[in-house]
Design a protein around this motif. Structure first.
Motif: not given
Length: 182
Positions: A29-35, A87-91, A99-105, A180-182
């Motif tokens: 859950r901490m490293v993969g894409r989550q709904k 984190t990368k966000f998608e709508q 999708t949280p940061s894999a390294h931090l997770g 952060e991605n803007t």
């Protein structure tokens, strides 16, 4: 002639299997894409805030324990803010995803697993029978520090997810980047 297994061996193996399964699901859950769930962030905020409060109250009698949990909470808040920025966000038409940061997770998961392994080694290598009470959990400054980091990270991250969802415009199906991605 077969040697009969002791019942406590089966209990220990069952508990070990349960712990491994929960660790696997937590790391996944901490490293993969989550709904984004409607309920999970609220449960995280309520449960971990309550646990931090209870452990802080239990630590009031010992300044070093209180400092450890307070320091862990401060570090966890900082990591939660940093993690939210990574984190990368998608709508999408299927829903909201992040999708949280894999390294931090992975780093936080290793911190958690490392502490569990250390406590298990401590327990099994100790001479004589060991009986640990729940109050002994709050008697270790290192455990309180690590718990404070993890709990505050989860709470801060969950608040960030709720803030992101609240800031979305309805009907916009294009991917939405976090601040952060803007």
């Amino acid at each position: 002639m077969a040697i009969p297994a002791h019942p406590s061996l089966f209990v220990s193996l069952g508990i070990a299997a349960l712990v491994v399964w929960r660790l696997y699901s937590r790391i996944r859950r901490m490293v993969g894409r989550q709904k984004l769930s409607n309920v999970r962030p609220w449960i995280t905020i309520c449960l971990f805030t309550w646990l931090m409060g209870v452990l802080s109250l239990a630590s009031l009698a010992h300044a070093d324990h209180l400092a450890a949990i307070a320091g862990g909470i401060a570090l966890g808040i900082g990591l939660g803010i940093y993690g939210h920025r990574l984190t990368k966000f998608e709508q999408t038409p299927e829903g909201l995803f992040y999708t949280p940061s894999a390294h931090l997770g992975i780093a936080l998961s290793l911190l958690f697993v490392g502490r569990i392994v250390y406590r298990l080694v401590q327990f099994y290598l100790a001479p004589g029978p060991q009986v640990w009470t729940p109050s002994q959990f709050s008697s270790s400054s290192l455990t309180l520090l690590i718990f404070g980091i993890l709990a505050a990270y989860y709470v801060t991250y969950a608040i960030g997810l709720l803030r992101w969802r609240h800031g979305l415009r309805p009907g916009n199906a294009a991917p939405v980047a976090g601040p952060e991605n803007t």
